[in-house]
Design a protein around this motif. Structure first.
Motif, mmCIF file in Angstrom:
data_model
loop_
_atom_site.group_PDB
_atom_site.id
_atom_site.type_symbol
_atom_site.label_atom_id
_atom_site.label_comp_id
_atom_site.label_asym_id
_atom_site.label_seq_id
_atom_site.Cartn_x
_atom_site.Cartn_y
_atom_site.Cartn_z
ATOM 1 N N PHE A 113 -34.993 21.809 -11.174
ATOM 2 C CA PHE A 113 -33.999 22.607 -10.444
ATOM 3 C C PHE A 113 -32.840 22.896 -11.391
ATOM 4 N N LEU A 114 -32.521 24.182 -11.552
ATOM 5 C CA LEU A 114 -31.406 24.580 -12.408
ATOM 6 C C LEU A 114 -30.476 25.505 -11.634
ATOM 7 N N HIS A 115 -29.188 25.160 -11.650
ATOM 8 C CA HIS A 115 -28.155 25.946 -10.969
ATOM 9 C C HIS A 115 -27.135 26.363 -12.024
ATOM 10 N N LEU A 116 -27.035 27.662 -12.280
ATOM 11 C CA LEU A 116 -26.053 28.200 -13.223
ATOM 12 C C LEU A 116 -24.954 28.883 -12.437
ATOM 13 N N GLU A 117 -23.689 28.519 -12.721
ATOM 14 C CA GLU A 117 -22.571 29.002 -11.904
ATOM 15 C C GLU A 117 -21.352 29.329 -12.757
ATOM 16 N N GLU A 118 -20.682 30.417 -12.394
ATOM 17 C CA GLU A 118 -19.401 30.803 -12.987
ATOM 18 C C GLU A 118 -19.453 30.903 -14.506
ATOM 19 N N MET A 119 -20.479 31.561 -14.984
ATOM 20 C CA MET A 119 -20.561 31.882 -16.399
ATOM 21 C C MET A 119 -20.163 33.343 -16.534
ATOM 22 N N ARG A 120 -18.906 33.569 -16.873
ATOM 23 C CA ARG A 120 -18.311 34.894 -16.777
ATOM 24 C C ARG A 120 -18.705 35.840 -17.899
ATOM 25 N N LYS A 121 -19.053 35.298 -19.053
ATOM 26 C CA LYS A 121 -19.298 36.152 -20.213
ATOM 27 C C LYS A 121 -20.773 36.291 -20.566
ATOM 28 N N ILE A 122 -21.584 35.374 -20.139
ATOM 29 C CA ILE A 122 -22.984 35.381 -20.556
ATOM 30 C C ILE A 122 -23.719 36.585 -19.974
ATOM 31 N N GLU A 123 -24.416 37.314 -20.841
ATOM 32 C CA GLU A 123 -25.150 38.502 -20.420
ATOM 33 C C GLU A 123 -26.644 38.257 -20.313
ATOM 34 N N ASP A 124 -27.139 37.331 -21.099
ATOM 35 C CA ASP A 124 -28.574 37.063 -21.131
ATOM 36 C C ASP A 124 -28.801 35.562 -20.988
ATOM 37 N N ILE A 125 -29.425 35.152 -19.902
ATOM 38 C CA ILE A 125 -29.658 33.720 -19.677
ATOM 39 C C ILE A 125 -31.008 33.269 -20.219
ATOM 40 N N SER A 126 -31.781 34.182 -20.786
ATOM 41 C CA SER A 126 -33.122 33.842 -21.266
ATOM 42 C C SER A 126 -33.126 32.698 -22.274
ATOM 43 N N PRO A 127 -32.249 32.715 -23.312
ATOM 44 C CA PRO A 127 -32.272 31.607 -24.275
ATOM 45 C C PRO A 127 -31.998 30.254 -23.630
ATOM 46 N N LEU A 128 -31.135 30.241 -22.642
ATOM 47 C CA LEU A 128 -30.817 28.993 -21.972
ATOM 48 C C LEU A 128 -32.011 28.450 -21.198
ATOM 49 N N LEU A 129 -32.802 29.342 -20.612
ATOM 50 C CA LEU A 129 -33.926 28.921 -19.778
ATOM 51 C C LEU A 129 -35.159 28.500 -20.580
ATOM 52 N N MET A 130 -35.247 28.917 -21.821
ATOM 53 C CA MET A 130 -36.477 28.741 -22.601
ATOM 54 C C MET A 130 -37.076 27.334 -22.529
ATOM 55 N N PRO A 131 -36.268 26.245 -22.673
ATOM 56 C CA PRO A 131 -36.880 24.913 -22.674
ATOM 57 C C PRO A 131 -37.292 24.414 -21.287
ATOM 58 N N ALA A 132 -36.886 25.103 -20.218
ATOM 59 C CA ALA A 132 -37.095 24.599 -18.853
ATOM 60 C C ALA A 132 -38.476 24.995 -18.337
ATOM 61 N N ILE A 133 -39.516 24.542 -18.998
ATOM 62 C CA ILE A 133 -40.872 24.993 -18.701
ATOM 63 C C ILE A 133 -41.415 24.435 -17.382
ATOM 64 N N HIS A 134 -40.739 23.420 -16.821
ATOM 65 C CA HIS A 134 -41.198 22.837 -15.564
ATOM 66 C C HIS A 134 -40.348 23.294 -14.374
ATOM 67 N N LEU A 135 -39.564 24.324 -14.581
ATOM 68 C CA LEU A 135 -38.634 24.794 -13.557
ATOM 69 C C LEU A 135 -39.363 25.193 -12.276
ATOM 70 N N GLN A 136 -38.826 24.718 -11.142
ATOM 71 C CA GLN A 136 -39.384 25.058 -9.831
ATOM 72 C C GLN A 136 -38.421 25.887 -8.992
ATOM 73 N N LYS A 137 -37.126 25.597 -9.114
ATOM 74 C CA LYS A 137 -36.112 26.329 -8.362
ATOM 75 C C LYS A 137 -34.996 26.763 -9.302
ATOM 76 N N LEU A 138 -34.542 28.012 -9.107
ATOM 77 C CA LEU A 138 -33.485 28.556 -9.947
ATOM 78 C C LEU A 138 -32.434 29.219 -9.064
ATOM 79 N N TYR A 139 -31.178 28.786 -9.216
ATOM 80 C CA TYR A 139 -30.064 29.340 -8.453
ATOM 81 C C TYR A 139 -29.071 29.920 -9.450
ATOM 82 N N LEU A 140 -28.878 31.228 -9.399
ATOM 83 C CA LEU A 140 -27.933 31.916 -10.275
ATOM 84 C C LEU A 140 -26.749 32.365 -9.436
#
Length: 251
Positions: A113-140
């Motif tokens: 489970f990954l929850h990303l919140e209040e990241m005002r400048k980030i345009e691309d979240i792909s690099p951050l997600l790359m290692p999360a290969i077992h991700l089941q739930k994503l909250y942006l």
């Protein structure tokens, strides 16, 4: 009975630790914050922590590797720390607030489970997600610069997504290549038409439920979204109850 959340607050003139009468070794839920930089090495006295919130400035985070029961971590740091070589084998839930938490990729290998919140400048979240290969739930949540969803086809276990306040989002094509079952969205994609939004969600191959009523505060697009789902014979897939966070978390 669920244990109360304990708190450790550090300010320039002192500190206040409220454990509700518990001994540190039995505390399972703890929030740590402070006006000054906090050395969190004191957490060695809390070996059974399952949930930890770290806010403001911290140092000594390597102690977290000794918390063998830690499953839920929230970071909202005002100055980055190094997570290099950090290994938290039981960590499954990571909530990141803000953009000053440092390179957290070492924490993501077992995250479900990954929850990303209040990241005002980030345009691309792909690099951050790359290692999360077992991700089941994503909250942006509250990512105002994000315009496109990352590629989702590599996340084979990802079955639930929730979006909140992604106003500049203008491309949902990644949904059609996902394994999602549930999709909830509020206050997103201000410039996308109701038709395009509906088509993008209906293109999710394994969709079981979607909550789209709150994509606008005025709900101006929802009527057209309902018509599009009805025309495709997919009205039963509109399940607005899953927009409630408690319900979504229980899926």
């Amino acid at each position: 009975m669920e244990q109360e959340f304990c708190t450790a607050v550090f300010w320039r003139g002192g500190e206040k630790i409220d454990l509700h009468g518990l001994e540190p070794k039995v505390v399972r839920h703890l929030s740590v914050t402070g006006e000054r930089k906090v050395d969190v090495s004191f957490l060695r006295a809390y070996p059974n922590l399952e949930e930890l919130i770290l806010m403001e400035k911290c140092e000594g985070v390597e102690v977290l590797s000794e918390l063998k029961q830690l499953r839920h971590l929230t970071l909202w740091l005002s100055a980055p720390v190094s997570w290099e070589n950090m290994y938290l084998p039981e960590l499954r839930y990571l909530h990141l607030r803000g953009e000053k938490n440092g390179d957290v990729t070492p924490l993501l290998s077992a995250i479900t489970f990954l929850h990303l919140e209040e990241m005002r400048k980030i345009e691309d979240i792909s690099p951050l997600l790359m290692p999360a290969i077992h991700l089941q739930k994503l909250y942006l949540q509250s990512l105002p610069a994000v315009q496109t969803l990352p590629n989702l086809d590599r996340f084979h276990d990802l079955y639930a997504m929730k979006l909140y306040e992604l106003h500049k989002l203008n491309d949902l094509t990644a949904l059609s290549h996902s394994n999602l079952h549930y999709f909830a969205a509020s206050l997103i994609a201000d410039k996308m038409s109701a038709g395009n939004l509906a088509e993008s969600v209906m293109a999710i191959p394994r969709l079981k439920g979607a909550a789209l009523e709150l994509v606008d505060r005025s709900r101006r697009r929802y009527g057209q979204i309902q018509k599009a789902f009805a025309a495709a014979g997919k009205s039963p897939l509109l399940c607005e109850e899953i927009s409630d966070l408690t319900v979504w978390l229980s899926l």
